[in-house]
Scaffold this motif. Structure first.
Motif, PDB file in Angstrom:
ATOM      1  N   VAL A 129       0.788  -1.225  -0.058  1.00 42.91           N
ATOM      2  CA  VAL A 129       0.072   0.132   0.075  1.00 42.91           C
ATOM      3  C   VAL A 129       0.857   1.367   0.059  1.00 42.91           C
ATOM      4  N   GLU A 130       0.447   2.246  -0.860  1.00 50.36           N
ATOM      5  CA  GLU A 130       1.417   3.519  -0.988  1.00 50.36           C
ATOM      6  C   GLU A 130       0.535   4.352  -0.463  1.00 50.36           C
ATOM      7  N   PHE A 131       1.341   5.166   0.493  1.00 43.85           N
ATOM      8  CA  PHE A 131       0.346   6.128   1.320  1.00 43.85           C
ATOM      9  C   PHE A 131       0.591   7.710   0.572  1.00 43.85           C
ATOM     10  N   THR A 132      -0.091   8.627   0.912  1.00 45.40           N
ATOM     11  CA  THR A 132       0.061  10.124   0.388  1.00 45.40           C
ATOM     12  C   THR A 132       1.447  10.662   0.687  1.00 45.40           C
ATOM     13  N   ASP A 133       1.655  10.188   1.825  1.00 46.50           N
ATOM     14  CA  ASP A 133       3.430  10.948   2.402  1.00 46.50           C
ATOM     15  C   ASP A 133       4.383  10.223   1.651  1.00 46.50           C
ATOM     16  N   GLY A 134       4.118   9.547   0.661  1.00 48.00           N
ATOM     17  CA  GLY A 134       5.213   8.802  -0.078  1.00 48.00           C
ATOM     18  C   GLY A 134       5.603   7.459   0.407  1.00 48.00           C
ATOM     19  N   SER A 135       5.283   7.311   1.590  1.00 51.24           N
ATOM     20  CA  SER A 135       5.526   5.838   2.253  1.00 51.24           C
ATOM     21  C   SER A 135       4.915   4.739   1.581  1.00 51.24           C
ATOM     22  N   THR A 136       5.499   3.452   1.617  1.00 49.03           N
ATOM     23  CA  THR A 136       5.028   2.245   0.885  1.00 49.03           C
ATOM     24  C   THR A 136       5.135   1.145   1.978  1.00 49.03           C
ATOM     25  N   ILE A 137       3.951   0.427   2.514  1.00 50.07           N
ATOM     26  CA  ILE A 137       3.960  -0.342   3.622  1.00 50.07           C
ATOM     27  C   ILE A 137       3.774  -1.860   2.617  1.00 50.07           C
TER      28      ILE A 137
END
Length: 423
Positions: free
Chosen positions: A277-285
């Motif tokens: 999952v890519e989040f809006t802050d640029g982090s990918t989990i």
């Protein structure tokens, strides 16, 4: 993205826990498809965790009667359901041999509705591990009865999308596919408004890197030689065509309410990262484990708790390489076709799935070449025209669309086989 207050929750949300039978002690579980790959691994998990789970009913098609009887005895179930009525005498005999006359035999349900009856029986969780769209009726029955649904039968959600979404309560569905169990866990890292993109990983199957022309002459044995997963023949061929990944894109859209243009597929040959999952802050989990379905099954049965030692973990003291590649849409057009039918919605996904099941059967029997699978499915989808959509969709509509798609796929397959014979 910004949520409207009136917007419904996704079908699968790790932040919401649906608990139909709160209390202490083991969860009562019904396992549908108990003699298949998902079912046998679920039973292994249950037997290793008797303090957490207790199986009350099993269902199977009826092709492995001795195994079904053994499972029933080991688990001390109340009910055994079998789709094939003709195997009931053999099942009774096998149960009698297992139980040895020392204790009463379980109740036997038989016939095409047996799994549906089992799904509605008293329990906490129903694990639907049936393969194919025949799992739709049990899925609807489990939801209507108020059970938590651990869903490994992706086809029932895909072909019955609006029917399922109309019945499911928030948190009632826990996905068991490795990719969707991964997304489910990764989504727990942020809020719904923080999600930018879902990234579904694909092993690439046995034909990763081949062009469409190079796939023209592959054999059934080639297609069944999956490099990382041991699965049944239909699912394995779906992995080779990447139809399974197309189905998972539709499933992700329905489960998590994410638009199709924000669901990406990437090829990851090692099958260690099950999705991201890519989040809006640029982090990918990313959720990662060695390839083993017992982990996703444990999520489906145990959530919000984790089951210790459900599956192997990585040995981080050993070096390893993880690769990611873009999907070749020309060689594997199934994912884009799935996006198309997903956007059409209504009966279109049912037509796609049913035509594919018929074409896979034809390929396995030698009646259709490998590339002919998707060529035929595409033509059936095109000929289907405008699907039945919206709140007017019924189970009868789905079944009628499937029946037409299967018949048309068989007609086209026969024409292809005749043409090749004359060539």
């Amino acid at each position: 993205m910004t949520d409207s207050p009136a917007r419904p929750a996704p079908l699968a949300d790790p932040h919401l826990v649906y608990d139909p039978v709160p209390g202490d002690g083991p969860k009562d579980v019904v396992i549908l498809g108990s003699t298949g790959s998902i079912g046998t691994q679920a039973i292994d998990l249950v037997l290793r965790n008797p303090d957490r789970f207790r199986v009350t009913a099993l269902s199977a098609n009826g092709g492995r009667v001795a195994l079904l009887a053994e499972q029933a005895h080991r688990l001390r179930v109340r009910t055994v359901a079998v789709a094939r009525e003709d195997v009931v005498p053999a099942l009774r005999e096998a149960l009698a041999a297992e139980y040895g006359g020392r204790e009463p035999l379980p109740e036997i349900l038989a016939g095409p509705d047996a799994a549906t009856q089992a799904a509605a029986s008293p329990c906490h969780t129903v694990l639907n591990g049936i393969t194919g769209s025949i799992g739709l009726a049990p899925t609807l029955a489990a939801l209507e009865a108020g059970r938590t649904l651990a869903l490994a039968n992706k086809e029932s959600l895909i072909v019955g999308g609006p029917l399922v979404t109309a019945l499911a309560k928030p948190g009632q569905i826990i996905p068991v596919d490795s990719e969707h169990a991964a997304l489910f866990q990764a989504l727990a890292a942020g809020t719904r408004a923080d999600v930018r993109k879902l990234v579904v990983t694909a092993s690439g199957g046995p034909f990763r890197g081949r062009t469409k022309a190079e796939l023209a002459d592959v054999t059934v044995a080639d297609a069944l030689a999956h490099p990382t997963w041991a699965m049944g023949p239909v699912i394995t061929v779906n992995s080779a065509t990447l139809v399974n990944k197309g189905l998972e894109v539709i499933e992700a859209h329905l489960l998590y309410d994410i638009p199709f243009d924000r669901i990406e597929v990437v090829v990851h040959p090692q099958s260690y990262v099950h999705s991201m999952v890519e989040f809006t802050d640029g982090s990918t989990i990313a959720q990662a484990t060695p390839p083993d379905m017992r982990g996703p099954i444990a999520i489906g049965l145990g959530w919000p708790e984790r089951v210790p030692d459900a599956a192997p973990a990585f040995d981080w003291s050993k070096a390893s390489t993880w690769e990611f590649f873009p999907l070749d849409d020309e060689a594997f057009p199934s994912v884009n076709l799935a996006r198309h039918v997903g956007r059409l919605a209504g009966t279109a996904p049912a037509v796609f799935n049913a035509a594919n099941e018929e074409c896979v059967a034809a390929f396995l029997s030698g009646a259709l070449p490998f590339n002919g699978i998707m060529e035929t499915v595409t033509r059936v989808v095109e000929e289907h025209g405008t699907p039945v959509t919206g709140t007017s969709l019924t189970v009868s509509d789905v079944l009628e669309a499937e029946t037409w798609a299967r018949a048309r796929a068989r007609e086209l397959t026969a024409t292809t086989a005749t043409a090749e014979a004359r060539a």
